[in-house]
Design a protein around this motif. Sequence first.
Motif, PDB file in Angstrom:
ATOM      1  N   LEU A  37       0.844  -1.238  -0.073  1.00 43.03           N
ATOM      2  CA  LEU A  37       0.039  -0.049  -0.053  1.00 43.03           C
ATOM      3  C   LEU A  37       0.908   1.413   0.001  1.00 43.03           C
ATOM      4  CD1 LEU A  37      -2.820  -0.939   2.580  1.00 43.03           C
ATOM      5  CD2 LEU A  37      -2.986  -0.526   0.019  1.00 43.03           C
ATOM      6  N   LEU A  38       1.806   1.171   0.882  1.00 43.17           N
ATOM      7  CA  LEU A  38       2.715   2.443   0.803  1.00 43.17           C
ATOM      8  C   LEU A  38       3.405   2.754  -0.456  1.00 43.17           C
ATOM      9  CD1 LEU A  38       4.209   4.624   2.691  1.00 43.17           C
ATOM     10  CD2 LEU A  38       6.084   2.897   3.117  1.00 43.17           C
ATOM     11  N   VAL A  39       4.090   1.531  -1.132  1.00 47.95           N
ATOM     12  CA  VAL A  39       4.607   1.856  -2.527  1.00 47.95           C
ATOM     13  C   VAL A  39       3.600   2.064  -3.435  1.00 47.95           C
ATOM     14  CG1 VAL A  39       6.368   0.689  -3.898  1.00 47.95           C
ATOM     15  CG2 VAL A  39       6.633   0.557  -1.712  1.00 47.95           C
ATOM     16  N   ALA A  40       2.783   1.071  -3.522  1.00 47.21           N
ATOM     17  CA  ALA A  40       1.920   1.468  -4.748  1.00 47.21           C
ATOM     18  C   ALA A  40       0.840   2.335  -4.730  1.00 47.21           C
ATOM     19  CB  ALA A  40       1.205   0.082  -5.091  1.00 47.21           C
ATOM     20  N   VAL A  41       0.474   2.857  -3.578  1.00 51.07           N
ATOM     21  CA  VAL A  41      -0.913   3.724  -3.479  1.00 51.07           C
ATOM     22  C   VAL A  41      -0.316   5.152  -2.656  1.00 51.07           C
ATOM     23  CG1 VAL A  41      -3.131   4.336  -2.338  1.00 51.07           C
ATOM     24  CG2 VAL A  41      -2.457   1.905  -3.253  1.00 51.07           C
ATOM     25  N   ALA A  42       0.296   4.991  -1.733  1.00 48.41           N
ATOM     26  CA  ALA A  42       0.666   6.295  -0.951  1.00 48.41           C
ATOM     27  C   ALA A  42       1.719   7.083  -1.534  1.00 48.41           C
ATOM     28  CB  ALA A  42       0.935   6.170   0.399  1.00 48.41           C
ATOM     29  N   MET A  43       2.812   6.377  -2.074  1.00 48.33           N
ATOM     30  CA  MET A  43       4.150   7.105  -2.659  1.00 48.33           C
ATOM     31  C   MET A  43       3.386   7.722  -4.006  1.00 48.33           C
ATOM     32  SD  MET A  43       6.633   6.956  -0.688  1.00 48.33           S
ATOM     33  CE  MET A  43       7.887   7.440  -1.585  1.00 48.33           C
ATOM     34  N   PRO A  44       2.988   7.061  -4.932  1.00 53.60           N
ATOM     35  CA  PRO A  44       2.215   7.938  -6.155  1.00 53.60           C
ATOM     36  C   PRO A  44       1.293   9.074  -5.783  1.00 53.60           C
ATOM     37  CG  PRO A  44       2.283   5.544  -6.453  1.00 53.60           C
ATOM     38  CD  PRO A  44       2.629   5.524  -4.927  1.00 53.60           C
ATOM     39  N   SER A  51      -0.183  14.825  -2.615  1.00 56.47           N
ATOM     40  CA  SER A  51      -1.062  14.584  -1.583  1.00 56.47           C
ATOM     41  C   SER A  51      -0.338  13.535  -0.305  1.00 56.47           C
ATOM     42  CB  SER A  51      -2.338  13.698  -1.735  1.00 56.47           C
ATOM     43  OG  SER A  51      -3.057  13.462  -0.616  1.00 56.47           O
ATOM     44  N   PRO A  52       0.380  14.493   0.493  1.00 49.97           N
ATOM     45  CA  PRO A  52       1.518  13.667   1.528  1.00 49.97           C
ATOM     46  C   PRO A  52       0.715  12.914   2.414  1.00 49.97           C
ATOM     47  CG  PRO A  52       1.398  15.932   1.928  1.00 49.97           C
ATOM     48  CD  PRO A  52       0.563  15.767   0.705  1.00 49.97           C
ATOM     49  N   GLY A  53      -0.604  13.167   2.803  1.00 49.23           N
ATOM     50  CA  GLY A  53      -1.236  12.414   3.898  1.00 49.23           C
ATOM     51  C   GLY A  53      -1.392  11.031   4.013  1.00 49.23           C
ATOM     52  N   PRO A  54      -1.304  10.366   2.877  1.00 48.01           N
ATOM     53  CA  PRO A  54      -1.291   8.980   2.884  1.00 48.01           C
ATOM     54  C   PRO A  54       0.015   8.322   3.449  1.00 48.01           C
ATOM     55  CG  PRO A  54      -2.672   9.272   0.979  1.00 48.01           C
ATOM     56  CD  PRO A  54      -2.088  10.746   1.676  1.00 48.01           C
ATOM     57  N   VAL A  55       0.924   9.024   2.701  1.00 50.15           N
ATOM     58  CA  VAL A  55       2.368   8.468   3.297  1.00 50.15           C
ATOM     59  C   VAL A  55       2.649   8.595   4.862  1.00 50.15           C
ATOM     60  CG1 VAL A  55       4.841   9.029   2.854  1.00 50.15           C
ATOM     61  CG2 VAL A  55       3.546   8.843   0.835  1.00 50.15           C
ATOM     62  N   ALA A  56       2.241   9.767   5.282  1.00 48.18           N
ATOM     63  CA  ALA A  56       2.239   9.907   6.621  1.00 48.18           C
ATOM     64  C   ALA A  56       1.571   8.672   7.492  1.00 48.18           C
ATOM     65  CB  ALA A  56       1.735  11.305   7.045  1.00 48.18           C
ATOM     66  N   VAL A  57       0.284   8.589   7.172  1.00 47.08           N
ATOM     67  CA  VAL A  57      -0.763   7.589   8.067  1.00 47.08           C
ATOM     68  C   VAL A  57      -0.042   6.320   7.610  1.00 47.08           C
ATOM     69  CG1 VAL A  57      -2.792   6.560   8.167  1.00 47.08           C
ATOM     70  CG2 VAL A  57      -2.397   9.028   7.816  1.00 47.08           C
ATOM     71  N   ILE A  58       0.102   5.739   6.473  1.00 41.81           N
ATOM     72  CA  ILE A  58       0.431   4.268   6.058  1.00 41.81           C
ATOM     73  C   ILE A  58       2.033   4.145   6.349  1.00 41.81           C
ATOM     74  CG2 ILE A  58       0.806   2.892   4.189  1.00 41.81           C
ATOM     75  CD1 ILE A  58      -1.600   4.087   3.030  1.00 41.81           C
ATOM     76  N   GLY A  59       2.941   5.096   6.099  1.00 41.79           N
ATOM     77  CA  GLY A  59       4.208   4.711   6.267  1.00 41.79           C
ATOM     78  C   GLY A  59       4.438   4.804   7.873  1.00 41.79           C
ATOM     79  N   THR A  60       3.779   5.586   8.676  1.00 36.88           N
ATOM     80  CA  THR A  60       3.998   5.501  10.406  1.00 36.88           C
ATOM     81  C   THR A  60       3.329   3.908  10.687  1.00 36.88           C
ATOM     82  OG1 THR A  60       3.773   7.915  10.408  1.00 36.88           O
ATOM     83  CG2 THR A  60       3.279   6.360  12.410  1.00 36.88           C
ATOM     84  N   ALA A  61       2.174   3.539  10.141  1.00 39.41           N
ATOM     85  CA  ALA A  61       1.615   2.547  10.552  1.00 39.41           C
ATOM     86  C   ALA A  61       2.755   1.115  10.095  1.00 39.41           C
ATOM     87  CB  ALA A  61       0.263   2.223   9.790  1.00 39.41           C
ATOM     88  N   HIS A  62       3.170   1.368   8.977  1.00 36.97           N
ATOM     89  CA  HIS A  62       4.024   0.307   8.494  1.00 36.97           C
ATOM     90  C   HIS A  62       5.207   0.076   9.269  1.00 36.97           C
ATOM     91  CE1 HIS A  62       6.674  -2.224   6.034  1.00 36.97           C
ATOM     92  NE2 HIS A  62       7.527  -1.446   6.061  1.00 36.97           N
TER      93      HIS A  62
END
Length: 117
Positions: A37-44, A51-62
């Motif tokens: 999810l981080l690499v295929a969704v949040a980073m793109p 939109s940096p929000g998903p990286v912050a959430v998913i990256g922290t969770a990961h």
Amino acid sequence: MAAESTAPSAATVSPKVRGALTRYRVMAYVVGVMLVLLVAVAMPLKYLADSPGPVAVIGTAHGFLYAVYLLAAFDLALRARWTAKGTVLVLLAGTIPLLSFVAERIVTRKTRAGQRV
């Protein structure tokens, strides 16, 4: 006379190892999904849609879940008496997308067969 099998069966694996294997398998899947999810969704989304929000959430969770994965894998390594090389490779598997799924299958097969990783 039939030759007896000398390979250990799954029944010879202790309950503590089976429990550690179950915890490891769950964490391997969770960390694998989070990393995909981080690499295929949040980073793109971050770089293409600004939109940096998903990286912050998913990256922290990961990151947090990877720490739990490390504990689960290390616990299994100690209980199943893995080699140092096998332990390090499995610990690193959570950092490469999709590799945790491959490592989980290999670890499960070998552990259930009573072999060292």
